[in-house]
Design a protein around this motif. Structure first.
Motif, PDB file in Angstrom:
ATOM      1  N   PHE A 156     -23.503 -17.885 -14.737  1.00  0.00           N
ATOM      2  CA  PHE A 156     -23.099 -18.949 -13.821  1.00  0.00           C
ATOM      3  C   PHE A 156     -23.308 -18.509 -12.376  1.00  0.00           C
ATOM      4  N   ASP A 181     -28.643 -19.947 -20.125  1.00  0.00           N
ATOM      5  CA  ASP A 181     -28.188 -19.659 -21.479  1.00  0.00           C
ATOM      6  C   ASP A 181     -29.204 -18.737 -22.136  1.00  0.00           C
ATOM      7  N   GLN A 195     -24.018 -16.508 -21.126  1.00  0.00           N
ATOM      8  CA  GLN A 195     -24.134 -17.588 -20.151  1.00  0.00           C
ATOM      9  C   GLN A 195     -23.916 -17.036 -18.759  1.00  0.00           C
ATOM     10  N   SER A 237     -26.606 -25.300 -10.056  1.00  0.00           N
ATOM     11  CA  SER A 237     -27.484 -25.331 -11.235  1.00  0.00           C
ATOM     12  C   SER A 237     -26.651 -25.135 -12.493  1.00  0.00           C
ATOM     13  N   PRO A 238     -27.118 -25.668 -13.621  1.00  0.00           N
ATOM     14  CA  PRO A 238     -26.429 -25.388 -14.878  1.00  0.00           C
ATOM     15  C   PRO A 238     -26.513 -23.895 -15.207  1.00  0.00           C
ATOM     16  N   GLN A 247     -31.497 -19.406  -9.349  1.00  0.00           N
ATOM     17  CA  GLN A 247     -30.361 -20.245  -9.722  1.00  0.00           C
ATOM     18  C   GLN A 247     -29.672 -20.747  -8.444  1.00  0.00           C
TER      19      GLN A 247
END
Lengths: 302, 238
Positions: free
Chosen positions: B123, B154, B121, B150-151, B146
């Motif tokens: 970030f 993954d 993941q 933003s989420p 990103q």
């Protein structure tokens, strides 16, 4: 090595003679059968399927040897004898990384994507349009290009991006697109006015470490991956793999993406277009109220 | 395997802990410890000028430096991945993922080891857009924007590879995903030391990888306790 060098020289010198004399006499040969001019592809054969036309690598091999080898090279790695004078460098097919795709970043393009690239050529590069070859020949070339990387035998092409119908071109759409251009920091590379002079522009390199320039919207150049609004939508949503241009598919909603398309058109000041006309009349009346794009507007145009 | 899995599903209360058991590598009391050092003169790490990105620059009271050769007292090397390269076959993919952060226009950690197929993941903790661009050659390269808020992205990697990661917007940002076939690995710390735990007794090939100097390999026999393996890289000033 010397043999290969000789072979390449020979290829270019006598390509016309060869192809005239031996058009199809060796067409039945296996794509991996020894060839004095070509290296050994990594997979034995491939086919392509473009609008009902099936392309065959065995046929594409002969076309590649005649038309592509000079730049893309006898080993398909983009190191043909012309490559040293070419910028950007010819595509290295052994990596199976392609800029113009309808598929998500990190996936293989579709056969249609490769076919369209061959047909269209890349306007800002040395790659010409190959429309003079008939559709069957272009399909055959797509099949042969796929033999240079084992990925094509192991992986499926990505699922093409779904592009919804274009939203109306309005001043609201353009203004929202302008906010996105600021917020998503497109200007960091492409520059506040689309001049390719953003703060990160000078440091960009492609994935092989070669310097590369961001697209300059103001010069009148067409986009390398097609020049319609749909093409523009696809370019920033899928990204141009192998280059610094990332995919925005995960961070822009479909309707927002059309707004960005409409704004980007207004940067193309040398190419008359509907969005530009609308924008210029808006700016004449409201230009002084617009927050400038760039670091000074602190993340919030409008 | 299938029976075990079904059994684990049945025990709904104990499910969390059951999955943890699956993730744990085969039990072993042995370990390999050691230090990674260099001889010669390593290149100097340069201070990074982040003035073009004020939101990041203000997060660092003193400028951070490049990290491709990070040295410590006693000629030690930080950020070296030491892992079992042979003798450790048959690992399953761990259920627990690994986390990679973009913070202060820096990749944290600079070197992130993980296993093939393990969840990764990514970030963005900054107030600026990053584009995360893993320059994979064995795996497939990709490049995603990103923006702030933003989420997380993954993802996972299918094949072992040392993958160079960069941000094209902030060209000083550079790190590595180290994708391994083994669950037995360690990254050297400030003192150049590492400790690979949980190894069953046996003979192993141990590899140390440093991003600038490549790999060094040695054979190590592990008994019940701690075996020792030290690695020495030859440093060059350029």
């Amino acid at each position: 090595m010397t043999l290969k060098k000789f072979a390449v020289t020979f290829a270019l010198g006598s390509a016309v003679l060869l192809s005239a004399g031996a058009t199809r006499s060796t067409a039945q040969s296996h794509v991996n059968s020894p060839d004095p001019l070509l290296g050994t592809p990594s997979v034995a054969t491939e086919t392509s399927n473009i609008n009902g036309i099936t392309g065959h690598a065995e046929e594409g091999k002969h076309l590649y040897r005649r038309f592509c080898i000079g730049c893309h090279g006898p080993d398909g790695n983009g190191q043909g004898m012309n490559a040293q004078w070419i910028d950007p460098q010819p595509r290295d097919f052994t990596e199976a990384t392609f800029k113009c795709r309808s598929t998500p970043t990190g996936t293989l393009p579709t056969d249609d994507d490769l076919y369209n690239a061959i047909t269209r050529g890349f306007v800002t590069t040395n790659m010409p349009s190959w429309r003079p070859l008939n559709p069957q020949q272009r399909a055959d070339l797509v099949a042969f290009i796929k033999t240079w990387s084992p990925r094509w035998a192991k992986e499926k092409s990505g699922t093409p991006l779904n592009i919804p119908p274009e939203t109306p071109i309005t001043i609201e759409s353009i203004l929202h697109g302008r906010e996105l251009f600021q917020k998503l920091e497109c200007w960091k590379c492409h520059g506040p006015a689309g001049n390719a002079d953003g703060p990160s522009a000078a440091t960009l390199t492609d994935s092989k470490g070669n310097p590369i320039k961001p697209f300059n919207f103001t010069t009148g150049d067409r986009f390398m991956c097609g020049d319609t609004n749909r093409d523009l939508y696809r370019i920033f949503m899928t990204g141009l793999d192998g280059s610094p241009m990332p995919s925005f598919a995960d961070v822009i909603q479909p309707n927002d993406a059309w707004d960005l398309v409409h704004f980007l058109r207004t940067l193309q000041v040398a190419l008359p277009n509907q969005e530009l006309t609308l924008w210029q009349s808006y700016k004449a009346a409201h230009g002084k109220d617009l927050k400038p794009i760039g670091p000074d507007s602190a993340g919030g145009a409008q | 395997m299938r029976m075990k899995f079904l059994a684990a599903l049945g025990l709904t209360v104990a499910m969390g802990s059951a999955l943890m058991v699956f993730a744990t590598p085969p039990a072993g009391s042995g370990s390999i410890t050691g230090k990674v050092t260099y001889t010669g003169t390593p290149m100097k790490m340069k201070p990074i000028d982040m003035s073009k990105e004020p939101s990041c620059a203000k997060q660092h009271s003193t400028p951070i430096t490049t990290e491709n050769v990070t040295t410590g007292p006693g000629n030690t090397l930080k950020w070296v991945v030491v892992y079992i390269s042979a003798g450790d076959e048959g690992n399953t993919t761990p259920s627990q993922g690994v986390r990679y952060d973009q913070k202060g226009c820096e990749y944290l950690p600079h070197i992130l080891p993980m296993e093939v197929g393990q969840q990764l993941q990514i970030f963005n903790d900054d107030q600026t857009s990053h584009n995360i661009h893993p320059l994979a050659k064995v795996n497939q390269e990709w490049n995603k924007s990103q923006p702030p808020g933003s989420p997380p992205i993954d993802t996972k990697w299918d094949k072992p590879e040392f993958i160079s990661v960069k941000c094209n917007i902030h060209p000083w940002m550079h790190g590595y995903f180290v994708v391994l076939k083994t669950s037995h690995y360690a990254v050297t710390g400030d003192d150049g030391a590492f400790d690979i735990k949980g190894l069953p007794p046996g003979k192993y090939t141990v590899t140390a990888w440093q991003e600038q100097y490549g790999t060094k390999t040695q054979e190590v026999t592990v008994g019940a306790g701690a075996a020792t393996a030290n690695f020495v890289f030859t440093a060059t000033p350029y």
